[in-house]
Design a protein around this motif. Structure first.
Motif, PDB file in Angstrom:
ATOM      1  N   PHE A  71       0.820  -1.209   0.000  1.00  0.00           N
ATOM      2  CA  PHE A  71       0.000   0.000   0.000  1.00  0.00           C
ATOM      3  C   PHE A  71       0.857   1.264   0.000  1.00  0.00           C
ATOM      4  CE2 PHE A  71      -2.735  -3.034   2.547  1.00  0.00           C
ATOM      5  CZ  PHE A  71      -3.157  -3.649   1.401  1.00  0.00           C
ATOM      6  N   LYS A  80      -3.882   1.168  11.709  1.00  0.00           N
ATOM      7  CA  LYS A  80      -5.305   0.884  11.485  1.00  0.00           C
ATOM      8  C   LYS A  80      -5.496   0.152  10.159  1.00  0.00           C
ATOM      9  CE  LYS A  80      -9.671   3.359  10.875  1.00  0.00           C
ATOM     10  NZ  LYS A  80     -10.583   2.333  11.377  1.00  0.00           N
ATOM     11  N   GLY A  81      -6.255  -0.948  10.214  1.00  0.00           N
ATOM     12  CA  GLY A  81      -6.546  -1.693   8.998  1.00  0.00           C
ATOM     13  C   GLY A  81      -5.487  -2.706   8.626  1.00  0.00           C
ATOM     14  N   ILE A  91      -3.337  -6.056   9.048  1.00  0.00           N
ATOM     15  CA  ILE A  91      -3.614  -7.361   9.636  1.00  0.00           C
ATOM     16  C   ILE A  91      -2.314  -8.146   9.790  1.00  0.00           C
ATOM     17  CG2 ILE A  91      -4.810  -9.563   9.317  1.00  0.00           C
ATOM     18  CD1 ILE A  91      -7.022  -8.074   7.871  1.00  0.00           C
ATOM     19  N   ALA A 138       0.157 -10.239  19.173  1.00  0.00           N
ATOM     20  CA  ALA A 138      -1.257  -9.925  18.919  1.00  0.00           C
ATOM     21  C   ALA A 138      -1.652  -8.601  19.561  1.00  0.00           C
ATOM     22  CB  ALA A 138      -2.148 -11.057  19.449  1.00  0.00           C
ATOM     23  N   SER A 172      -5.311  -5.501  13.444  1.00  0.00           N
ATOM     24  CA  SER A 172      -5.921  -6.712  13.989  1.00  0.00           C
ATOM     25  C   SER A 172      -5.054  -7.917  13.650  1.00  0.00           C
ATOM     26  CB  SER A 172      -7.342  -6.889  13.478  1.00  0.00           C
ATOM     27  OG  SER A 172      -7.372  -6.896  12.070  1.00  0.00           O
ATOM     28  N   VAL A 173      -5.455  -9.079  14.164  1.00  0.00           N
ATOM     29  CA  VAL A 173      -4.598 -10.250  14.073  1.00  0.00           C
ATOM     30  C   VAL A 173      -5.405 -11.464  13.636  1.00  0.00           C
ATOM     31  CG1 VAL A 173      -4.934 -10.881  16.505  1.00  0.00           C
ATOM     32  CG2 VAL A 173      -2.868 -11.606  15.338  1.00  0.00           C
ATOM     33  N   ILE A 174      -4.764 -12.304  12.846  1.00  0.00           N
ATOM     34  CA  ILE A 174      -5.295 -13.632  12.548  1.00  0.00           C
ATOM     35  C   ILE A 174      -4.356 -14.633  13.186  1.00  0.00           C
ATOM     36  CG2 ILE A 174      -5.674 -15.303  10.684  1.00  0.00           C
ATOM     37  CD1 ILE A 174      -7.763 -13.171  10.797  1.00  0.00           C
ATOM     38  N   ARG A 220       2.576 -18.136   1.088  1.00  0.00           N
ATOM     39  CA  ARG A 220       2.003 -17.375  -0.029  1.00  0.00           C
ATOM     40  C   ARG A 220       0.484 -17.338   0.041  1.00  0.00           C
ATOM     41  NH1 ARG A 220       5.746 -19.732  -4.787  1.00  0.00           N
ATOM     42  NH2 ARG A 220       5.509 -21.587  -3.467  1.00  0.00           N
ATOM     43  N   THR A 221      -0.116 -18.300   0.740  1.00  0.00           N
ATOM     44  CA  THR A 221      -1.554 -18.244   0.991  1.00  0.00           C
ATOM     45  C   THR A 221      -1.862 -17.181   2.040  1.00  0.00           C
ATOM     46  OG1 THR A 221      -1.806 -20.588   0.505  1.00  0.00           O
ATOM     47  CG2 THR A 221      -3.536 -19.555   1.815  1.00  0.00           C
ATOM     48  N   MET A 222      -1.148 -17.254   3.155  1.00  0.00           N
ATOM     49  CA  MET A 222      -1.370 -16.310   4.252  1.00  0.00           C
ATOM     50  C   MET A 222      -1.221 -14.863   3.801  1.00  0.00           C
ATOM     51  SD  MET A 222      -2.166 -17.434   7.233  1.00  0.00           S
ATOM     52  CE  MET A 222      -1.549 -16.202   8.410  1.00  0.00           C
ATOM     53  N   ALA A 275      -1.908 -13.495   1.181  1.00  0.00           N
ATOM     54  CA  ALA A 275      -3.057 -12.952   0.456  1.00  0.00           C
ATOM     55  C   ALA A 275      -3.999 -12.226   1.409  1.00  0.00           C
ATOM     56  CB  ALA A 275      -3.809 -14.081  -0.251  1.00  0.00           C
ATOM     57  N   TYR A 276      -3.959 -12.609   2.684  1.00  0.00           N
ATOM     58  CA  TYR A 276      -4.896 -12.066   3.666  1.00  0.00           C
ATOM     59  C   TYR A 276      -4.256 -10.994   4.552  1.00  0.00           C
ATOM     60  CZ  TYR A 276      -6.964 -16.585   2.443  1.00  0.00           C
ATOM     61  OH  TYR A 276      -7.468 -17.664   1.767  1.00  0.00           O
ATOM     62  N   CYS A 277      -2.937 -11.110   4.778  1.00  0.00           N
ATOM     63  CA  CYS A 277      -2.284 -10.314   5.825  1.00  0.00           C
ATOM     64  C   CYS A 277      -1.358  -9.263   5.236  1.00  0.00           C
ATOM     65  CB  CYS A 277      -1.456 -11.237   6.716  1.00  0.00           C
ATOM     66  SG  CYS A 277      -2.429 -12.546   7.437  1.00  0.00           S
ATOM     67  N   ASP A 278      -0.922  -8.341   6.090  1.00  0.00           N
ATOM     68  CA  ASP A 278       0.028  -7.316   5.694  1.00  0.00           C
ATOM     69  C   ASP A 278       1.430  -7.619   6.204  1.00  0.00           C
ATOM     70  OD1 ASP A 278      -1.928  -5.427   4.476  1.00  0.00           O
ATOM     71  OD2 ASP A 278      -2.776  -5.551   6.488  1.00  0.00           O
TER      72      ASP A 278
END
Lengths: 337, 337, 337
Positions: free
Chosen positions: B24, B72-73, B75, B92, B101-103, B124-126, B128-131
């Protein structure tokens, strides 16, 4: 119940409650600021009125707006030494609906004296990360022990056969919200009154109000003598019954708990009584139009599913009331209400 | 330690650190932007000064305000192939205190070559969801492997007997915050110096500063030769001792680790030495008024609980310092500090 | 695909979809407001266009901004009766990227008729806390059962060998985003077409578009007759093949699934065919420059790692598309898109 403006400290004399100990610049004048929530006995009648006033505001806020950032940035440590999905979820959503977040620690390995980490050490570790801790632990007294070492507020989320104060508070709050008041009500507790921790705590709380209480159970599952003694001393005079029939028509609140087969030495005894402790459409037909039907859940078959659609069935709404009460307590001990 | 305005890139030449790779519109000029945090060796002295400057700001922010929305925003993917509640919780809460936030992915089934998913595929899967990803894995080198495949920053949260850089950084940050500086200090490492990963990493970090280091351990649990060689080459000249007595009065920082019975071939050997490696009130009575007492935790009985109330006992504050260091690292690799 | 402004209700006649039932003051005019997402069959072509339009906006938002507070304060209940880390993580990050939060309930103890809590009771408990529920359950029809009792929207996150609609939607959305359109494409499904739930659902969705479909599998692992019948009735005329060779050069989208040794009665049969169902650099050399290579993941060795760097390999991007689709669905059923 209209919220009364009672801004007064907790009525306990336990030294652990005297000194608020919150870290940040919150309203130190809030009556519950920095307090631990360990037992229903720490709540005076005025404390209950105050708490339910805040919980009612939480209910209105969630219904109208869904969320607001009263506890933004606050972190709840949900420290569960034993699994209780319902309670953990209720606490977790309570803090989230107020803009805070949660750290869930599940099934912490049980620490003995010989091995692993002690509860005091775990608590002092957790509080480095969190602003408030909800503790579930299988041992009586563990919440009080944790509170003695913690510098952040500890909320007892159940300690063995000891206390589970937020459950008792939500039960009473359900009555308040469904009936509009407590004084003057006829409340019937049905089922296993001997082993059910929730009915003991509820009876203690009810003894602070002007209510008529009926206890309906098999003779072998009566309310224990020590709870009865406490309650009698508080001015309540519960009557004991074997069956619901006589008291049902006058009952304003029927609180059902499960009668478990395993509690009976003789299986035949169980078979002979079990139908007396199942609530179905027939039962509801004999009850007041305005009655509130409650259950601490989970249920097995002591309330028939056919009753679920009855507007008097409050046991699913009860979950929501639990969230509102926990929202209120979190806001209160963190100095925001 | 006052924060120095050192805005410079990491001093590593490892190609995986050269190209920031954040998605980003963040400040691409931040010195750690897009970097992985894999080993203490990637931190120059200036990097440490910079990191601790940010961590100190985080500490002040949390103490005064509690939270702010710097991340903020964002993950965090907390990918833990083995359980480490303390480290997972620290990461966390670190991201949550910054508005992110956290997964949490716990106890991922271990993937062999023959079966299941490879670490590169999971990473590479993770991403896709996290920063940003914090990885705990039982195999040495796994963090570096993950970083090679990831396009998002990877933070090593411990890879087997390999590295656990955030633990070492928090240990050093504790010294910085408690003593105000590092150069000139006398630092004593006590206990099992052979198997304790944390003392090896701390010794490596200390070798970048002008300090006197004492190593106190049973002869059979001395610092390993390879760590000693590294540290000596860096200009540090630690002295080795069997007991604390001689060095305690001059010690500014006492870092305690546990001596485990199981490490001794002969139980009698353990019994003969164990009392030398337990810190109690008597020990503290002989120590400097300004000494800092540390422990990586959990402890068993190598520090007596009677010491907890001593203001020099920093081991509970150490947890907080860990959170501040992790807040700093997260903000740095995400281009916000 | 440009987003078309189709604001119309779901085309289902199932009574459970007729009455939106969301609690708060959201836009009740949103076409999916309060709907459950149970099956791909409830999506008309227009619904798909609408959904993918929203998902595309989510993708752009995440790429440019990272997050925004469209679902601030909304809580997703991630109720997983069986483990599916990938799906759970995708839903959890989807709500978090929209400013909401998640309650993860993992491995709920399985409830039989005789013991424990029924799914209807669990659902009605959960919805006291949450605004929307994603349900993963091993039994076919459980999502529909849950939706019947819930007053909050239920999203089927996989119910046994039944449906997994969000997986099918993300597969189709991947095609839309990678190819820019669906009509006119030649799509080849490769591997085990008999047991693979994902290819059945994808085939059903594709039958709403004007596409050419090739089915390549060992004779023993052909698409089941009932799926073929459904698809043929919808106007699609898939052709069946034993090997990829003939159809590869004209293929726009190659969707690979794993051929498992255990599916073959005779191991020799497996050995004779397996190489035909592995995609490697050689395969890619014969494919179109613009082809999209997909896989539902996890993979074992049916796509060689050497292919990962090929820009046509879309399977890691596929995870991201899954998150965008779930963001879209959550926003839609909560009346925000």
């Amino acid at each position: 119940m209209i919220r009364e403006n009672v801004h007064r400290p907790m009525t306990t004399t336990d030294p652990i409650h005297r000194n608020p100990h919150l870290p940040f610049g919150d309203q130190q004048t809030s009556p519950f600021y920095g307090n631990d929530i360990l037992t229903v006995n720490q709540f005076s009648r005025d404390d209950l009125v105050y708490t339910f006033g805040v919980a009612h505001e939480m209910r209105e806020m969630v219904t109208r707006v869904g969320t607001f950032d009263l506890l933004k940035g606050k972190i709840l440590g949900n420290l569960f030494y034993e699994v209780s999905t319902r309670t953990a979820t209720s606490f977790a959503t309570a803090i989230q609906r107020l803009g805070g977040s949660v750290i869930q620690i599940n099934e912490v390995k049980y620490s003995s004296v010989a091995k692993g980490e002690s509860l005091p050490d775990t608590i002092r570790t957790m509080e480095a990360y969190c602003d408030v801790i909800a503790l579930r632990h299988p041992e009586v007294g563990s919440a009080a022990l944790a509170a003695r070492y913690a510098s952040k507020p500890v909320i007892n989320a159940g300690d063995g056969v000891g206390e589970h104060p937020t459950q008792a508070l939500l039960d009473l709050f359900t009555i308040v919200e469904e009936q509009g008041h407590v004084d003057g009500l006829t409340i019937t507790l049905l089922g296993d009154l001997r082993y059910g921790r929730t009915v003991h705590s509820l009876a203690r709380l009810l003894s602070k109000f002007d209510v008529k209480v009926h206890l309906v159970s098999p003779p072998s599952l009566r309310m224990p003598a020590n709870v009865m003694a406490e309650v009698l001393e508080s001015g309540l005079s519960p009557t004991e019954h074997d069956t619901l029939n006589g008291v049902l028509p006058k009952t304003d609140v029927l609180y059902v708990t499960r009668v478990q087969k395993e509690r009976f030495a003789n299986p035949a005894d169980y078979e002979s009584v079990k139908s007396s402790y199942v609530v179905d459409e027939e039962t509801m037909a004999m009850a007041k139009e305005s009655m509130t039907l409650m259950h601490p859940f989970p249920r097995v078959n002591e309330i028939a599913m056919e009753v679920d659609a009855d507007p008097r069935a409050a046991y699913f709404r009860q979950m929501g009331y639990g969230m509102y009460v926990r929202m209120a307590l979190l806001a209160m001990v963190l100095g925001k209400a």
